[in-house]
Design an enzyme around this catalytic site. Sequence first.
Site, PDB file in Angstrom:
ATOM      1  N   HIS A   3     115.741  79.865  53.578  1.00  0.00           N
ATOM      2  CA  HIS A   3     116.575  80.983  53.084  1.00  0.00           C
ATOM      3  C   HIS A   3     117.269  80.650  51.967  1.00  0.00           C
ATOM      4  O   HIS A   3     117.638  79.453  51.809  1.00  0.00           O
ATOM      5  CB  HIS A   3     117.639  81.334  53.983  1.00  0.00           C
ATOM      6  CG  HIS A   3     118.382  80.270  54.858  1.00  0.00           C
ATOM      7  ND1 HIS A   3     117.913  79.389  55.685  1.00  0.00           N
ATOM      8  CD2 HIS A   3     119.705  79.601  54.404  1.00  0.00           C
ATOM      9  CE1 HIS A   3     118.822  78.495  56.046  1.00  0.00           C
ATOM     10  NE2 HIS A   3     119.704  78.480  55.311  1.00  0.00           N
ATOM     11  N   HIS A  56     120.077  80.887  49.648  1.00  0.00           N
ATOM     12  CA  HIS A  56     121.580  81.187  49.346  1.00  0.00           C
ATOM     13  C   HIS A  56     121.899  81.735  48.137  1.00  0.00           C
ATOM     14  O   HIS A  56     121.399  81.027  47.098  1.00  0.00           O
ATOM     15  CB  HIS A  56     122.445  79.909  49.662  1.00  0.00           C
ATOM     16  CG  HIS A  56     122.554  79.596  50.994  1.00  0.00           C
ATOM     17  ND1 HIS A  56     123.753  80.061  51.880  1.00  0.00           N
ATOM     18  CD2 HIS A  56     121.975  78.475  51.657  1.00  0.00           C
ATOM     19  CE1 HIS A  56     123.709  79.162  53.104  1.00  0.00           C
ATOM     20  NE2 HIS A  56     122.686  78.479  53.106  1.00  0.00           N
ATOM     21  N   ASP A  99     125.624  86.524  54.249  1.00  0.00           N
ATOM     22  CA  ASP A  99     126.047  85.613  55.026  1.00  0.00           C
ATOM     23  C   ASP A  99     127.233  86.128  55.928  1.00  0.00           C
ATOM     24  O   ASP A  99     128.227  86.448  55.528  1.00  0.00           O
ATOM     25  CB  ASP A  99     126.204  84.336  54.171  1.00  0.00           C
ATOM     26  CG  ASP A  99     126.198  82.963  55.107  1.00  0.00           C
ATOM     27  OD1 ASP A  99     125.379  82.216  54.639  1.00  0.00           O
ATOM     28  OD2 ASP A  99     127.094  82.864  55.881  1.00  0.00           O
ATOM     29  N   ILE A 100     127.178  85.393  57.234  1.00  0.00           N
ATOM     30  CA  ILE A 100     128.051  85.850  58.355  1.00  0.00           C
ATOM     31  C   ILE A 100     129.505  84.786  57.924  1.00  0.00           C
ATOM     32  O   ILE A 100     130.457  85.261  58.379  1.00  0.00           O
ATOM     33  CB  ILE A 100     127.682  85.526  59.689  1.00  0.00           C
ATOM     34  CG1 ILE A 100     128.476  86.382  60.668  1.00  0.00           C
ATOM     35  CG2 ILE A 100     127.624  84.275  59.883  1.00  0.00           C
ATOM     36  CD1 ILE A 100     127.734  86.317  62.129  1.00  0.00           C
TER      37      ILE A 100
HETATM   38  P1  AMP Z   1     122.086  76.430  56.264  1.00  0.00           P
HETATM   39  O1  AMP Z   1     123.283  75.789  56.427  1.00  0.00           O
HETATM   40  O2  AMP Z   1     121.911  76.337  54.782  1.00  0.00           O
HETATM   41  O3  AMP Z   1     121.110  76.463  57.079  1.00  0.00           O
HETATM   42  O4  AMP Z   1     122.595  78.313  56.243  1.00  0.00           O
HETATM   43  C1  AMP Z   1     122.676  78.812  57.071  1.00  0.00           C
HETATM   44  C2  AMP Z   1     123.511  80.038  56.747  1.00  0.00           C
HETATM   45  O5  AMP Z   1     123.224  81.331  57.734  1.00  0.00           O
HETATM   46  C3  AMP Z   1     124.979  79.719  56.987  1.00  0.00           C
HETATM   47  O6  AMP Z   1     125.533  79.985  55.824  1.00  0.00           O
HETATM   48  C4  AMP Z   1     125.542  80.900  57.935  1.00  0.00           C
HETATM   49  O7  AMP Z   1     126.783  81.287  57.706  1.00  0.00           O
HETATM   50  C5  AMP Z   1     124.415  81.905  58.036  1.00  0.00           C
HETATM   51  N1  AMP Z   1     124.293  82.436  59.325  1.00  0.00           N
HETATM   52  C6  AMP Z   1     124.243  81.973  60.594  1.00  0.00           C
HETATM   53  N2  AMP Z   1     124.155  83.124  61.336  1.00  0.00           N
HETATM   54  C7  AMP Z   1     124.167  84.194  60.801  1.00  0.00           C
HETATM   55  C8  AMP Z   1     124.029  85.458  61.047  1.00  0.00           C
HETATM   56  N3  AMP Z   1     124.049  85.846  62.278  1.00  0.00           N
HETATM   57  N4  AMP Z   1     124.160  86.415  60.025  1.00  0.00           N
HETATM   58  C9  AMP Z   1     124.165  86.114  58.784  1.00  0.00           C
HETATM   59  N5  AMP Z   1     124.362  84.798  58.429  1.00  0.00           N
HETATM   60  C10 AMP Z   1     124.255  83.792  59.136  1.00  0.00           C
END
Ligand code: AMP
Length: 123
Positions: free
Chosen positions: A100, A102, A30-31
């Site tokens: 996704h 987590h 996760d970023i």
């Molecule tokens: P959610 O809020 O459950 O939809 O989680 C989306 C997740 O995607 C968040 O924790 C973000 O930090 C992560 N995220 C968004 N863009 C990226 C990216 N380019 N690379 C890795 N993680 C990302």
Amino acid sequence: MAETIFTKILNKEIPAEVLYEDDLALAFKDINPQAPLHFLVIPKKPIATINDITQDDRELVGHLSLVAAKVVAEHGLAEQGYRTVMNCNEFGGQTVYHIHLHVLAGKPLGWPPYTDKIKQHLE
Ligand code: AMP
């Protein structure tokens, strides 16, 4: 389904720190990590939300948990414990509409996961 940032990661159009990949799933960091180890496991098949999972997806969705456990074990963090979470839609806190899992590991995690924003919805 509208294309998301995760489609771009799957297509290698934007970079990601990939931890695991097979023909069905991809796991990447996760970023914006919320734990020492925080990664996401996504199906290669685009499914927008948990509400869009069908009977045909049962094996695929189960596979995401197997990938999660495998990657955590590879980091030596399985025995101490960890959390998997799949958010759904606005109240679930979903921001990317490609399902996704987590995976958060490497520290004790609080529960329940209330934030001020969620509390405002409840009041
Ligand atoms: P959610 O809020 O459950 O939809 O989680 C989306 C997740 O995607 C968040 O924790 C973000 O930090 C992560 N995220 C968004 N863009 C990226 C990216 N380019 N690379 C890795 N993680 C990302």
